[in-house]
Scaffold this motif. Structure first.
Motif, PDB file in Angstrom:
ATOM      1  N   GLY A  48     -22.111 106.873  41.959  1.00 20.15           N
ATOM      2  CA  GLY A  48     -23.366 107.139  42.551  1.00 20.15           C
ATOM      3  C   GLY A  48     -24.415 106.459  42.035  1.00 20.15           C
ATOM      4  O   GLY A  48     -24.139 105.468  41.220  1.00 20.15           O
ATOM      5  N   CYS A  49     -25.763 106.695  42.222  1.00 21.88           N
ATOM      6  CA  CYS A  49     -26.766 105.804  41.923  1.00 21.88           C
ATOM      7  C   CYS A  49     -27.241 106.027  40.320  1.00 21.88           C
ATOM      8  O   CYS A  49     -27.312 104.880  39.488  1.00 21.88           O
ATOM      9  N   SER A  50     -26.725 106.948  39.653  1.00 19.96           N
ATOM     10  CA  SER A  50     -27.050 107.237  38.316  1.00 19.96           C
ATOM     11  C   SER A  50     -25.829 106.977  37.479  1.00 19.96           C
ATOM     12  O   SER A  50     -25.777 106.906  36.140  1.00 19.96           O
ATOM     13  N   ASP A  83     -17.038 117.495  30.473  1.00 24.27           N
ATOM     14  CA  ASP A  83     -18.021 118.286  29.644  1.00 24.27           C
ATOM     15  C   ASP A  83     -18.958 117.596  28.726  1.00 24.27           C
ATOM     16  O   ASP A  83     -20.232 117.707  28.715  1.00 24.27           O
ATOM     17  N   PRO A  84     -18.472 116.292  28.141  1.00 24.10           N
ATOM     18  CA  PRO A  84     -19.383 115.389  27.401  1.00 24.10           C
ATOM     19  C   PRO A  84     -20.538 114.925  28.290  1.00 24.10           C
ATOM     20  O   PRO A  84     -21.596 114.515  27.674  1.00 24.10           O
ATOM     21  N   TYR A  85     -20.109 114.619  29.694  1.00 24.50           N
ATOM     22  CA  TYR A  85     -21.392 113.876  30.473  1.00 24.50           C
ATOM     23  C   TYR A  85     -22.322 114.971  30.664  1.00 24.50           C
ATOM     24  O   TYR A  85     -23.174 114.717  31.376  1.00 24.50           O
ATOM     25  N   LEU A  86     -22.131 116.333  30.694  1.00 23.64           N
ATOM     26  CA  LEU A  86     -22.730 117.304  30.962  1.00 23.64           C
ATOM     27  C   LEU A  86     -23.758 117.685  30.050  1.00 23.64           C
ATOM     28  O   LEU A  86     -24.445 118.823  30.060  1.00 23.64           O
ATOM     29  N   MET A  87     -23.617 117.584  28.453  1.00 22.98           N
ATOM     30  CA  MET A  87     -24.244 117.905  27.752  1.00 22.98           C
ATOM     31  C   MET A  87     -25.702 117.841  27.776  1.00 22.98           C
ATOM     32  O   MET A  87     -26.378 116.614  28.034  1.00 22.98           O
ATOM     33  N   GLY A  88     -26.515 119.002  27.659  1.00 24.99           N
ATOM     34  CA  GLY A  88     -28.011 118.915  27.920  1.00 24.99           C
ATOM     35  C   GLY A  88     -28.365 119.154  29.340  1.00 24.99           C
ATOM     36  O   GLY A  88     -29.684 118.809  29.661  1.00 24.99           O
ATOM     37  N   ALA A  89     -27.478 118.899  30.335  1.00 20.39           N
ATOM     38  CA  ALA A  89     -28.042 119.090  31.750  1.00 20.39           C
ATOM     39  C   ALA A  89     -28.426 120.497  32.107  1.00 20.39           C
ATOM     40  O   ALA A  89     -27.716 121.304  31.494  1.00 20.39           O
ATOM     41  N   SER A  90     -29.191 120.262  33.065  1.00 15.42           N
ATOM     42  CA  SER A  90     -29.641 121.460  33.638  1.00 15.42           C
ATOM     43  C   SER A  90     -29.389 121.552  34.833  1.00 15.42           C
ATOM     44  O   SER A  90     -29.518 120.588  36.035  1.00 15.42           O
ATOM     45  N   ILE A  91     -28.969 122.915  35.485  1.00 16.38           N
ATOM     46  CA  ILE A  91     -28.496 122.981  37.228  1.00 16.38           C
ATOM     47  C   ILE A  91     -29.515 124.106  37.770  1.00 16.38           C
ATOM     48  O   ILE A  91     -29.739 125.016  36.977  1.00 16.38           O
ATOM     49  N   ILE A 104     -29.211 118.538  39.662  1.00 18.46           N
ATOM     50  CA  ILE A 104     -28.605 118.481  38.377  1.00 18.46           C
ATOM     51  C   ILE A 104     -29.602 117.602  37.638  1.00 18.46           C
ATOM     52  O   ILE A 104     -29.778 116.317  37.878  1.00 18.46           O
ATOM     53  N   ASP A 105     -30.482 117.857  36.647  1.00 18.75           N
ATOM     54  CA  ASP A 105     -31.182 117.204  35.768  1.00 18.75           C
ATOM     55  C   ASP A 105     -30.476 116.966  34.489  1.00 18.75           C
ATOM     56  O   ASP A 105     -30.119 117.767  33.682  1.00 18.75           O
ATOM     57  N   ASN A 106     -29.958 115.544  34.464  1.00 23.53           N
ATOM     58  CA  ASN A 106     -29.084 115.329  33.346  1.00 23.53           C
ATOM     59  C   ASN A 106     -29.452 114.088  32.470  1.00 23.53           C
ATOM     60  O   ASN A 106     -29.638 112.877  32.996  1.00 23.53           O
ATOM     61  N   PRO A 107     -29.953 114.316  31.301  1.00 17.44           N
ATOM     62  CA  PRO A 107     -30.512 113.018  30.467  1.00 17.44           C
ATOM     63  C   PRO A 107     -29.432 112.200  30.243  1.00 17.44           C
ATOM     64  O   PRO A 107     -29.912 111.038  29.682  1.00 17.44           O
ATOM     65  N   SER A 108     -28.113 112.494  30.054  1.00 13.40           N
ATOM     66  CA  SER A 108     -27.241 111.551  29.724  1.00 13.40           C
ATOM     67  C   SER A 108     -26.872 110.719  31.143  1.00 13.40           C
ATOM     68  O   SER A 108     -26.430 109.510  30.753  1.00 13.40           O
ATOM     69  N   ALA A 109     -27.394 111.003  32.239  1.00 11.14           N
ATOM     70  CA  ALA A 109     -27.212 109.923  33.326  1.00 11.14           C
ATOM     71  C   ALA A 109     -28.075 108.666  33.170  1.00 11.14           C
ATOM     72  O   ALA A 109     -29.262 108.657  32.753  1.00 11.14           O
TER      73      ALA A 109
END
Length: 110
Positions: A48-50, A83-91, A104-109
């Protein structure tokens, strides 16, 4: 074994409402007519793009190492690799003239 924890991803009120409505509309039952508990499963794959691609779908299965988070009446399940990739993500769920769907707003992306 399934772990239930409170840290990690967040599910907004709008997303919770939409997930509840979709599960209610689906009204799943097993072969004996008993209600089946569906959960929102989120999986992350490279691409994907991110740099990450997300899959969201309803699931009634428990897999080894799943992590379950509860948001009111809604349960969200994530596999231990995602799970580690989704830490801090907001759906969230957006319903506007321009677009409709889960975001999905994911600061880890990246």
């Amino acid at each position: 074994m399934t772990n239930t924890i409170d840290a990690g991803i967040k599910l907004t009120e709008q997303a919770q409402s939409k997930v509840k409505a979709l599960i209610s509309a689906e009204n799943p039952v097993d072969e004996n007519g008993n209600p089946v508990e569906l959960r929102l499963r989120i999986a992350v794959e490279p691409g994907g793009c991110s740099g990450l691609r997300y899959q969201l779908y309803f699931d009634d299965r428990n897999q080894e190492g799943d992590i379950t988070r509860e948001f009111g009446a809604v349960k969200v399940v994530v596999d231990k690799m995602s799970d580690p990739y989704l830490m801090g993500a907001s759906i969230d769920f957006v319903d506007t003239i321009e677009k409709q769907g889960f975001t999905i707003d994911n600061p880890s992306a990246q």
